[in-house]
Design a protein around this motif. Structure first.
Motif, mmCIF file in Angstrom:
data_model
loop_
_atom_site.group_PDB
_atom_site.id
_atom_site.type_symbol
_atom_site.label_atom_id
_atom_site.label_comp_id
_atom_site.label_asym_id
_atom_site.label_seq_id
_atom_site.Cartn_x
_atom_site.Cartn_y
_atom_site.Cartn_z
ATOM 1 N N THR A 200 0.802 -1.226 0.000
ATOM 2 C CA THR A 200 0.000 0.000 0.000
ATOM 3 C C THR A 200 0.837 1.280 0.000
ATOM 4 O O THR A 200 0.330 2.331 -0.351
ATOM 5 C CB THR A 200 -0.880 0.031 1.273
ATOM 6 N N ILE A 223 -1.239 -1.693 -4.534
ATOM 7 C CA ILE A 223 -1.671 -0.315 -4.776
ATOM 8 C C ILE A 223 -0.682 0.386 -5.708
ATOM 9 O O ILE A 223 -1.072 1.109 -6.636
ATOM 10 C CB ILE A 223 -1.766 0.454 -3.437
ATOM 11 N N GLU A 226 -1.326 -0.503 -9.235
ATOM 12 C CA GLU A 226 -2.544 0.114 -9.791
ATOM 13 C C GLU A 226 -2.303 1.580 -10.145
ATOM 14 O O GLU A 226 -2.855 2.092 -11.120
ATOM 15 C CB GLU A 226 -3.712 -0.053 -8.812
ATOM 16 N N PHE A 245 -6.240 4.853 -0.228
ATOM 17 C CA PHE A 245 -4.926 4.418 -0.709
ATOM 18 C C PHE A 245 -4.429 5.238 -1.892
ATOM 19 O O PHE A 245 -3.237 5.448 -2.063
ATOM 20 C CB PHE A 245 -4.982 2.971 -1.208
ATOM 21 N N TYR A 297 -9.964 -3.488 -6.971
ATOM 22 C CA TYR A 297 -9.182 -4.637 -7.436
ATOM 23 C C TYR A 297 -8.260 -5.071 -6.306
ATOM 24 O O TYR A 297 -7.601 -4.237 -5.678
ATOM 25 C CB TYR A 297 -8.420 -4.286 -8.712
ATOM 26 N N LEU A 298 -8.257 -6.365 -6.037
ATOM 27 C CA LEU A 298 -7.651 -6.827 -4.793
ATOM 28 C C LEU A 298 -6.459 -7.764 -4.993
ATOM 29 O O LEU A 298 -5.837 -8.207 -4.024
ATOM 30 C CB LEU A 298 -8.729 -7.513 -3.935
ATOM 31 N N LYS A 321 9.143 -6.544 -1.947
ATOM 32 C CA LYS A 321 8.657 -5.599 -0.916
ATOM 33 C C LYS A 321 7.193 -5.333 -1.201
ATOM 34 O O LYS A 321 6.858 -4.776 -2.245
ATOM 35 C CB LYS A 321 9.459 -4.302 -0.945
ATOM 36 N N GLY A 322 6.350 -5.717 -0.267
ATOM 37 C CA GLY A 322 4.925 -5.450 -0.421
ATOM 38 C C GLY A 322 4.223 -6.586 -1.147
ATOM 39 O O GLY A 322 4.790 -7.244 -2.016
ATOM 40 N N GLY A 325 -1.256 -8.492 -3.646
ATOM 41 C CA GLY A 325 -2.705 -8.426 -3.444
ATOM 42 C C GLY A 325 -3.032 -8.546 -1.969
ATOM 43 O O GLY A 325 -2.134 -8.625 -1.126
ATOM 44 N N GLU A 328 -4.217 -11.601 2.823
ATOM 45 C CA GLU A 328 -4.855 -12.027 4.079
ATOM 46 C C GLU A 328 -6.191 -12.719 3.783
ATOM 47 O O GLU A 328 -6.677 -13.518 4.581
ATOM 48 C CB GLU A 328 -5.106 -10.824 4.991
ATOM 49 N N GLY A 353 10.672 -8.730 2.087
ATOM 50 C CA GLY A 353 10.540 -7.736 3.145
ATOM 51 C C GLY A 353 9.134 -7.195 3.276
ATOM 52 O O GLY A 353 8.302 -7.322 2.370
ATOM 53 N N GLY A 355 6.598 -5.680 6.880
ATOM 54 C CA GLY A 355 6.030 -6.160 8.135
ATOM 55 C C GLY A 355 4.799 -7.020 7.903
ATOM 56 O O GLY A 355 4.619 -8.053 8.550
ATOM 57 N N THR A 357 3.862 -8.159 4.666
ATOM 58 C CA THR A 357 4.131 -9.092 3.579
ATOM 59 C C THR A 357 4.843 -10.354 4.063
ATOM 60 O O THR A 357 4.523 -11.466 3.624
ATOM 61 C CB THR A 357 4.973 -8.382 2.495
ATOM 62 N N ALA A 377 11.173 -5.715 8.054
ATOM 63 C CA ALA A 377 11.121 -4.290 7.707
ATOM 64 C C ALA A 377 10.565 -4.103 6.304
ATOM 65 O O ALA A 377 10.692 -4.976 5.446
ATOM 66 C CB ALA A 377 12.520 -3.698 7.788
ATOM 67 N N GLY A 378 9.946 -2.929 6.081
ATOM 68 C CA GLY A 378 9.419 -2.598 4.763
ATOM 69 C C GLY A 378 10.171 -1.416 4.168
ATOM 70 O O GLY A 378 11.132 -1.574 3.424
ATOM 71 N N GLY A 379 9.733 -0.203 4.531
ATOM 72 C CA GLY A 379 10.356 1.015 3.997
ATOM 73 C C GLY A 379 11.853 1.092 4.300
ATOM 74 O O GLY A 379 12.652 1.498 3.452
HETATM 75 N N1 LIG Z 1 -4.940 -4.167 -4.278
HETATM 76 C C1 LIG Z 1 -4.822 -3.996 -2.965
HETATM 77 N N2 LIG Z 1 -5.775 -3.341 -2.271
HETATM 78 C C2 LIG Z 1 -5.654 -3.149 -0.942
HETATM 79 N N3 LIG Z 1 -4.617 -3.615 -0.201
HETATM 80 C C3 LIG Z 1 -3.653 -4.275 -0.835
HETATM 81 C C4 LIG Z 1 -3.699 -4.502 -2.251
HETATM 82 N N4 LIG Z 1 -2.600 -5.201 -2.574
HETATM 83 C C5 LIG Z 1 -1.890 -5.393 -1.451
HETATM 84 N N5 LIG Z 1 -2.520 -4.860 -0.394
HETATM 85 C C6 LIG Z 1 -2.106 -4.897 1.024
HETATM 86 O O1 LIG Z 1 -0.783 -4.489 1.172
HETATM 87 C C7 LIG Z 1 -0.355 -4.920 2.461
HETATM 88 C C8 LIG Z 1 1.146 -5.041 2.515
HETATM 89 O O2 LIG Z 1 1.733 -3.864 2.140
HETATM 90 P P1 LIG Z 1 2.256 -2.680 3.083
HETATM 91 O O3 LIG Z 1 2.531 -1.546 2.192
HETATM 92 O O4 LIG Z 1 1.427 -2.491 4.291
HETATM 93 O O5 LIG Z 1 3.505 -3.182 3.640
HETATM 94 P P2 LIG Z 1 4.646 -4.117 3.922
HETATM 95 O O6 LIG Z 1 5.256 -4.590 2.660
HETATM 96 O O7 LIG Z 1 4.218 -5.161 4.814
HETATM 97 O O8 LIG Z 1 5.675 -3.141 4.583
HETATM 98 P P3 LIG Z 1 5.741 -2.136 5.754
HETATM 99 O O9 LIG Z 1 6.544 -2.862 6.758
HETATM 100 O O10 LIG Z 1 6.397 -0.966 5.120
HETATM 101 O O11 LIG Z 1 4.343 -1.851 6.228
HETATM 102 C C9 LIG Z 1 -1.028 -6.241 2.681
HETATM 103 O O12 LIG Z 1 -1.560 -6.247 3.986
HETATM 104 C C10 LIG Z 1 -2.114 -6.297 1.591
HETATM 105 O O13 LIG Z 1 -3.377 -6.625 2.103
#
Ligand SMILES: Nc1ncnc2c1ncn2[C@@H]1O[C@H](COP(=O)(O)OP(=O)(O)OP(=O)(O)O)[C@@H](O)[C@H]1O
Ligand SMILES: O=C(O)[C@H](O)COP(=O)(O)O
Length: 401
Positions: A200, A223, A226, A245, A297-298, A321-322, A325, A328, A353, A355, A357, A377-379
């Motif tokens: 996201t 996101i 998209e 988003f 779109y999911l 990273k991320g 979809g 969950e 990576g 949190g 994902t 970690a993510g960012g």
């Molecule tokens: N099309 C989508 N619509 C809504 N949510 C989405 C979509 N695709 C992915 N996601 C959500 O993105 C989330 C994961 O991405 P997010 O940006 O929160 O971080 P991350 O990779 O876990 O890293 P960070 O540690 O930076 O949070 C998942 O929980 C997933 O549900």
């Protein structure tokens, strides 16, 4: 280099910054890999007779995920198999009284640091060090430990303020993640290097495409994918059904996205189909030519997932990273899981990576040993891959000098 908890004397009063930022579903905080990893650090500190007050954040103000840390204390207690107290205050009288009562071998979680006004605005470490938040809490402790590698890219008071005014040490997670997440350019791979970007937080990922060296191809989903499809002229990437988003990130990032789309045409892969909730709540799919603005779109579609998995199988190294979809929800896990399975099957070098994902690995029965490193970690992790310094790591290093 920073000092680590190996350099600490025993039986100290410690302020320990963790990153317990977790998904929240219907007000219920979900356990993620961060709790288990940080519990290891806490276990070690408590065994050494330290009294530990935990400082952490959850969500961002204004979001549904911006909640108290009370549930986090309970989840930590489960992991540690011992009591962990919680105080609904961060540096006021109640917090100070609870810190005062703390004994060696005991742990206490303070309230969400982002509920304090001085925590968030990104400002220089010396400004953060001069906040009432830092000036009030610091004298209560012998030392500060930062284990929150995954928040180390944020110049927030709890991350960069304390190390300027206290003895500061890196916790185990900080140490391990710092070592594992070195820049891609330094690694020098022989074959193709692929990066799968989703989730996201588009604003964290978009700059990475331009600044990372050594990546040959990017597979986009979630996101961020998209938003790129929107820039490519498709009817997707708009906020619908109360989501927040897209539109703000689009306004902020539009120019950059359009520029990247043009300049990186040969190395960017966008989805060719997407999945959504169709009739009878079943997963349905549509080619990108048929997208409609009003639909959420999911996930990436199955053709896209297969294309990305093929690209992964031909790669020498893959960085994720991320999520591609909303994994969950099992119906929308296909994109994320297909790519992770492709990584697990091949012997490419890999780092996964995020949190949220990184949770997908456990949820879908994948074996962590089939991945080079799974980062919580993510960012911070993507910035490290580009070789960009992390402010909170720099603050620890400065404290060690
Ligand atoms: N099309 C989508 N619509 C809504 N949510 C989405 C979509 N695709 C992915 N996601 C959500 O993105 C989330 C994961 O991405 P997010 O940006 O929160 O971080 P991350 O990779 O876990 O890293 P960070 O540690 O930076 O949070 C998942 O929980 C997933 O549900
Ligand atoms: O989950 C994360 O990536 C960190 O906790 C940082 O959170 P933030 O992106 O809300 O600053």
């Amino acid at each position: 280099m920073f000092k680590t908890i190996d350099d600490l004397d025993t039986e100290q009063q410690l302020l320990v910054r963790l990153d317990l930022n977790a998904p929240v579903e219907d007000d219920v905080v979900q356990d993620n890999r961060r709790f288990a990893r940080h519990a290891e650090t806490l276990r070690e500190l408590l065994a050494d007779g330290h009294a530990v007050a935990v400082l952490a954040h959850q969500g961002r103000p204004g979001r549904d995920t911006f909640v108290s840390l009370e549930q986090h204390a309970a989840i930590l207690a489960d992991h540690l198999d011992r009591d962990v107290d919680f105080v609904a205050d961060t540096f006021g009288e109640d917090a100070l009284a609870a810190i005062d009562d703390l004994e060696g071998g005991e742990a206490l979680v303070l309230e969400n640091a982002r509920m304090c006004d001085e925590e968030l605005p990104e400002e220089a470490p010396e400004v953060k060090a001069d906040t009432e938040f830092v000036r009030t809490l610091a004298p209560e402790f012998d030392a500060y430990v930062n284990d929150a590698y995954s928040a180390a890219h944020r110049s927030h008071a709890s991350l960069v303020g304390f190390p300027r005014v206290m003895d500061a040490y890196a916790g185990r997670v900080m140490e391990q993640e710092y070592t594992a997440n070195s820049s891609i350019q330094e690694r020098e791979f022989d074959g193709t290097v692929t990066m799968a970007l989703g989730g996201t937080k588009a604003e964290d990922l978009i700059p990475v495409i331009e600044s990372v060296d050594g990546v040959d191809q990017f597979c986009l989903g979630g996101i961020v994918g998209e938003l790129f499809l929107r820039a490519a002229g498709h009817d997707v990437g708009y906020d619908v059904e109360g989501t927040d988003f897209f539109d703000d990130q689009w306004d902020d990032q539009r120019e950059t996205i359009e520029r990247i789309l043009e300049e990186y045409e040969d190395s960017l892969y966008l989805a060719t189909d997407l999945a959504y909730e169709g009739a009878d709540d079943e997963r349905a799919e549509v080619d990108v030519e048929g997208l409609e603005k009003e639909t959420s779109y999911l996930d990436v579609g199955s053709d896209t997932a297969e294309t990305y998995a093929d690209l992964v199988r031909e790669s020498e190294a893959v960085f994720v990273k991320g999520a591609l979809g909303v994994f969950e929800d099992e119906r929308f896990a296909d994109g994320t899981v297909t790519v992770l399975e492709a990584i697990a099957e091949t012997d490419c070098f890999s780092v996964v990576g995020g949190g949220d994902t990184s949770r997908a690995i456990g949820m879908y029965g994948l074996d962590e040993d089939d991945f080079g490193h799974v980062s919580i970690a993510g960012g911070a992790y993507v910035r490290a891959l580009t070789g960009e310094p992390l402010v909170a790591v720099e603050a620890l290093e400065a404290a060690a000098e």
